[in-house]
Write an enzyme that holds these catalytic residues in place. Structure first.
Site, short mmCIF file in Angstrom:
data_model
loop_
_atom_site.label_atom_id
_atom_site.label_comp_id
_atom_site.label_asym_id
_atom_site.label_seq_id
_atom_site.Cartn_x
_atom_site.Cartn_y
_atom_site.Cartn_z
N TYR A 54 0.83 -1.20 0.00
CA TYR A 54 0.00 0.00 0.00
C TYR A 54 0.86 1.24 0.00
O TYR A 54 2.08 1.17 0.20
CB TYR A 54 -0.95 -0.01 1.21
CG TYR A 54 -0.28 0.34 2.52
CD1 TYR A 54 0.56 -0.56 3.18
CD2 TYR A 54 -0.45 1.60 3.10
CE1 TYR A 54 1.17 -0.22 4.38
CE2 TYR A 54 0.16 1.94 4.30
CZ TYR A 54 0.98 1.02 4.94
OH TYR A 54 1.60 1.35 6.11
N ARG A 73 7.70 4.02 -5.25
CA ARG A 73 7.88 3.13 -4.09
C ARG A 73 6.86 1.99 -4.13
O ARG A 73 7.18 0.86 -3.75
CB ARG A 73 7.75 3.92 -2.78
CG ARG A 73 8.15 3.08 -1.58
CD ARG A 73 8.21 3.87 -0.30
NE ARG A 73 6.91 4.42 0.04
CZ ARG A 73 6.70 5.26 1.04
NH1 ARG A 73 7.69 5.68 1.79
NH2 ARG A 73 5.49 5.71 1.29
N ARG A 121 -6.87 -20.73 -0.87
CA ARG A 121 -5.82 -20.51 0.12
C ARG A 121 -4.68 -21.52 0.00
O ARG A 121 -4.86 -22.72 0.22
CB ARG A 121 -6.42 -20.56 1.53
CG ARG A 121 -5.43 -20.11 2.60
CD ARG A 121 -6.12 -20.01 3.95
NE ARG A 121 -5.18 -19.53 4.96
CZ ARG A 121 -4.28 -20.29 5.58
NH1 ARG A 121 -4.23 -21.58 5.31
NH2 ARG A 121 -3.46 -19.78 6.47
N LYS A 169 6.48 -1.74 1.69
CA LYS A 169 5.33 -1.18 2.42
C LYS A 169 4.19 -2.19 2.36
O LYS A 169 3.23 -2.04 1.60
CB LYS A 169 4.95 0.19 1.82
CG LYS A 169 4.17 1.07 2.80
CD LYS A 169 4.25 2.52 2.39
CE LYS A 169 3.32 3.43 3.18
NZ LYS A 169 3.43 3.36 4.62
N GLU A 201 12.71 3.14 13.37
CA GLU A 201 11.77 4.18 12.94
C GLU A 201 10.56 4.18 13.86
O GLU A 201 10.51 3.41 14.82
CB GLU A 201 11.35 3.94 11.49
CG GLU A 201 10.69 2.58 11.26
CD GLU A 201 10.34 2.32 9.79
OE1 GLU A 201 10.20 3.26 9.01
OE2 GLU A 201 10.20 1.12 9.45
N LEU A 225 11.29 1.73 6.39
CA LEU A 225 10.67 2.18 5.16
C LEU A 225 11.35 3.48 4.75
O LEU A 225 11.48 4.39 5.58
CB LEU A 225 9.17 2.43 5.39
CG LEU A 225 8.45 2.87 4.12
CD1 LEU A 225 8.20 1.67 3.21
CD2 LEU A 225 7.14 3.57 4.44
N1 PDD Z 1 3.20 5.37 6.81
N2 PDD Z 1 7.88 4.33 8.34
C1 PDD Z 1 6.73 3.63 8.44
C2 PDD Z 1 6.75 2.33 9.14
C3 PDD Z 1 5.55 4.14 7.87
O1 PDD Z 1 4.43 3.43 7.95
C4 PDD Z 1 5.57 5.41 7.23
C5 PDD Z 1 4.37 6.02 6.60
C6 PDD Z 1 6.80 6.11 7.17
C7 PDD Z 1 6.92 7.46 6.50
O2 PDD Z 1 6.87 7.32 5.11
P1 PDD Z 1 6.32 8.51 4.18
O3 PDD Z 1 7.10 9.72 4.52
O4 PDD Z 1 6.55 8.05 2.82
O5 PDD Z 1 4.87 8.70 4.52
C8 PDD Z 1 7.93 5.52 7.72
C9 PDD Z 1 1.93 5.84 6.30
C10 PDD Z 1 1.68 7.29 6.52
C11 PDD Z 1 0.85 4.95 6.85
O6 PDD Z 1 1.08 3.76 6.94
O7 PDD Z 1 -0.23 5.43 7.17
#
Ligand code: PDD
Length: 311
Positions: A54, A73, A121, A169, A201, A225
């Site tokens: 996603y 990405r 499945r 992601k 993170e 990420l």
């Molecule tokens: N998530 N690290 C993680 C684990 C994340 O889920 C996200 C963003 C980021 C920041 O990435 P970016 O700057 O590209 O948004 C770092 C989104 C916002 C979410 O899952 O809702």
């Protein structure tokens, strides 16, 4: 598309998810359908195995911020799971703009999801998968609302027990759910992950610190990420002549930092002013957080063609 399709005040109630009353549209399986009629197949591998990826991005004034970077990405994440991008991925930006228009939303959070599709499945991948593409939009406060103040957050440390491919992601966010809930239970806003004492993170954001006068962020390796916001903030910091280092840092450096910041699409730049109940630095957002916050919002305004003081 013109600014002012709606005002934030008009749509505030929409934020409360009342399914029956939700008249908004979503995009699913090649069609724009009302949210209440959108049905995922129960044997979609996204449901059975979290077998999908996603993206979350923002629309400001009807423009998608950093859309190409999010799309790139998404493609990388698909490659990571060996899902061949379906044709809709090519058209995702156009589909999203149409969906925003159909929903009358200029200010929105956008969600893209691609799963491996429907199959009986079996852990092994289906021979001829037909990926499922889903696009959602949620109304979001305009920039001016979030701009007035730099957001201050409290955080707790949590051991990072996620899988080893955090650069993908993926839909599998269960450890993030548990860590975010642990933060909520501790009356904190966010959890910051560490692996054996090395900071990785946040549960939905990347981490920057100012330590010994230097701006430091974790390298974009497999353990995190590679945030689109992180990359933008790095560019902004470089352009501003800030001394930036991409290296691993530990929880002691985090706790003794002059400043700690989170960056992300739904966060922009937020200052972490309290970690595990102890103040970071002065306990107030520091000068670097303020500078990066302002510069990032300027960047958003510029890319999205927003008038100063408008959205
Ligand atoms: N998530 N690290 C993680 C684990 C994340 O889920 C996200 C963003 C980021 C920041 O990435 P970016 O700057 O590209 O948004 C770092 C989104 C916002 C979410 O899952 O809702």
């Amino acid at each position: 598309m013109v600014p002012g399709w709606w005002t934030w005040a008009d749509h505030r109630e929409e934020v409360v998810p009342v399914m029956g009353a939700d008249r908004s549209m979503v995009y699913l399986d090649g069609r724009f359908v009302p949210r209440s009629e959108a049905k995922l197949d129960v044997e979609d591998r996204g449901v059975l195995f979290a077998d999908g990826v996603y993206e979350v991005l923002r629309a400001y004034g009807g423009h998608l911020y950093r859309a190409e970077a999010h799309l790139a990405r998404l493609r990388q994440s698909l490659e990571g799971l060996r899902i061949a991008p379906p044709a809709d991925v090519e058209r995702l930006i156009g589909i999203t703009l149409e969906l925003l228009e159909r929903n009358g939303r200029a200010e929105a959070t956008v969600y893209w999801q691609v799963t491996r599709g429907v199959a009986t499945r079996d852990r092994r991948m289906p021979a001829q998968p037909v990926p499922t593409v889903l696009v959602l939009t949620w109304p979001t406060a305009p920039l001016a609302v979030s701009e007035a103040e730099l957001t201050c957050r409290s955080a707790i440390l949590q051991p990072d027990r996620r899988w080893g491919r955090c650069w993908i992601k993926s839909l599998m966010l269960l450890d993030n759910v548990l860590a975010a809930q642990a933060a909520a239970a501790a009356a904190a806003d966010e959890a910051i992950y560490h692996r054996d004492g090395t900071v990785t993170e946040g549960t939905a954001a990347n981490v920057f610190i100012v330590h010994g006068g230097r701006l430091i962020t974790t390298p974009a390796d497999e353990a995190i990420l590679a945030g689109i916001t992180r990359a933008r903030v790095i560019d902004i910091a470089a352009a501003a002549g800030l001394d930036l280092e991409q290296r691993h840092f530990n929880t002691t450096e985090l706790a003794t930092a002059e400043e700690v910041m989170l960056t992300g699409t739904t966060t922009n730049v937020a200052a972490v002013t309290n970690l595990d109940g102890v103040a970071i630095g002065s306990g107030e957002p520091g000068p670097v957080a303020r500078q990066l916050h302002t510069a990032l919002l300027d960047d958003i305004r510029q890319e999205c063609g927003l008038e100063p003081g408008w959205s």
